[in-house]
Design a protein around this motif. Structure first.
Motif: not given
Ligand code: NAD
Length: 473
Positions: A76, A150, A196, A236, A333
């Protein structure tokens, strides 16, 4: 990030959930402690010269368990990453892999950085330097520790990491397997980027195949027409919302990002909203919904299904009592803290837990890793063979019946599966099987009433079995 958790750190929150699961199990306390302990964690600090000035970056990689190897988990990039968060996420990875039967240990990494402050070339320099640290210290390797994307990282970073590893280990024939989530042109697999969100969709579809579970939420049967609010519109959140709208006829009534919330009771067109946000970097000016700046309040909107897909600790003791959704499916997560989880359970809000719901990424990463080790795309050997066989079956059917089959049916029978078809099929199967496993555990133990505890019990049983079978060494 203790503030999000009303005093409990993210790691403590995860540990409390595990402890609650242990209460319904008959496991020796020392084995339980061995399962909970984080095996190793490193912190690296390294300098990179950016715009003529040396900057020091801090990163972490935690290995929670090595009962299976490699240890697996994303990296991350975020301004507020710390060791506690990385250890909590590594622990979640251990349980997640066990729940969905992916034969990996759990790991996670983080780099304290705001990627929006850096140009592409600078990000490449920083990522390559971070990779060098991880490889040299034995925390990135196809056999022992395999990162993935991530928050804040994606295909681009994975390609840089794989390339850096290759330069350091040119004799390693399996070098592409050192990270997953790579671009398809660089050893990635079709369907990893969407995995995901896709897995989340499959989890919801499976949930709705169980009438008693749906009844417990108070919702009417069927996913179609359900009102959904998504928090986080990144990899996601976007994919989950898109698939649920386009393929399951859900109504996406709210999308929350870091700046505010887009709302439309009649439904937001996800693809148009996504394109608007990519172009403008904000929902402002988007005509397909009303935009307000209080995103956190959006979590409390009236809806059927709430999908927190942004950060940990978003639903805490502060707002849990005001959540109006009947069902929460955790895409992020740790979006629900331990205290909030207890409040929501008491209120009868059903939660499909993160360690199961967002496992699609690691499941497809597992497929990518296998593809890299076998050095061949899935389906390459049999796709055309299946097509020919399907064609013969059509000919045989038509000659036996004297009828011509409709073209749409013919197309289905003589289509060979592409890699994407196979990936989706494997993902769907894994999500269905895992959910059924969780239900079985819950239904066979009257002490367990919620899906999260059942999911943890499922995981702990499998991990304990592995420790007890081979001994703790
Ligand atoms: P990403 O960076 O692509 O997207 C994150 C999103 O969250 C962005 O749109 C951002 O604007 C938004 N965000 C950030 N802070 C925020 C807030 N305070 N309020 C509202 N929105 C907010 O990340 P991602 O890969 O989509 O991951 C998101 C979550 O899913 C994380 O917790 C990550 O650990 C989990 N996850 C991701 C994967 C994966 O394959 N990418 C797999 C399992 C779990």
């Amino acid at each position: 990030m203790a503030d999000h958790h009303n005093g409990l750190s993210f790691l403590e929150s995860v540990d409390h959930m595990v402890d609650r699961a242990l209460l319904s199990m008959d496991l020796a306390p020392d084995v339980a402690e061995a399962i909970k302990a984080c095996n190793a964690v490193i912190q690296v600090k390294f300098p990179v010269k950016i715009r003529g000035k040396v900057q020091i970056f801090s990163g972490w990689r935690a290995v929670h368990s090595t009962h299976r190897l490699p240890a697996k988990g994303g990296i991350r990039y975020a301004p507020c990453v710390d060791q506690n968060e990385v250890e909590a996420l590594a622990a979640l990875m251990t349980y997640k892999c066990a729940i969905v039967d992916v034969p990996f240990g759990g790991s996670k990494g983080g780099l304290m950085i705001d990627p929006r402050q850096y140009e592409r070339d600078e990000m490449q320099l920083i990522t390559r330097r971070f990779t060098l640290e991880l490889v040299r210290k034995g925390f990135l390797n196809p056999a022992t520790n395999v990162p993935a994307p991530d928050m804040g990282t994606g295909q681009r970073e994975m390609a840089w990491m794989a390339d850096t590893y290759k330069h350091l280990n040119p004799e390693d024939i399996n070098y592409t397997a050192c990270v997953t989530g790579k671009p398809v042109e660089h050893g990635g697999i079709h369907g990893r980027t969407e995995a995901t969100g896709r897995g989340l969709q499959y989890a919801l579809q499976e949930f709705f195949r169980h009438p008693d579970e749906v009844k417990a939420t108070g919702m009417a049967p069927g996913l179609a027409g359900k009102q959904v609010v998504v928090q986080g519109f990144g990899n996601v959140g976007y994919h989950a919302a898109k698939f649920l709208q386009e393929e399951d006829d859900c109504r996406i009534i709210g999308i929350i990002d870091r700046h505010g919330m887009l709302h439309n009771a009649a439904g937001i067109d996800v693809e148009t909203a996504y394109r608007h946000r990519v172009q403008r970097r904000s929902f402002e000016g988007f005509e397909g919904g009303e935009y307000t700046e209080n995103g956190a309040k959006g979590l409390e909107s009236e809806c059927d299904i709430l999908i927190p897909a942004a950060l940990e600790g978003q639903i805490s003791a502060d707002n849990a009592a005001r959540i109006q959704a009947s069902l929460i499916i955790e895409a992020a997560n740790g979006p629900v803290t331990f205290e909030a989880d207890q409040i929501l359970n008491k209120r009868g809000v059903v939660i499909i837990p993160d360690a199961y719901a967002n496992a699609g990424g690691v499941i497809v990463s597992y497929f990518e890793w296998i593809r890299n080790l076998s050095h061949i795309r899935f389906g390459r050997m049999q796709r055309r063979f299946d097509e020919v066989r399907g064609h013969h079956q059509i000919e045989a059917l038509e000659s036996l019946t004297g009828k011509v089959l409709p073209q749409t049916l013919k197309d289905k029978i003589d289509a060979g599966a592409s890699e994407l078809d196979l990936v989706r099929s494997g993902l769907d199967d894994s999500m269905r099987e895992a959910f059924q496993g969780i239900l079985e555990v819950r239904n066979s133990n009257e002490k367990i009433t919620d899906l999260r505890t059942a999911a943890y019990v499922t995981a702990i049983r499998k991990i304990a079995r592995s420790y007890l079978d081979v001994g703790i060494y």
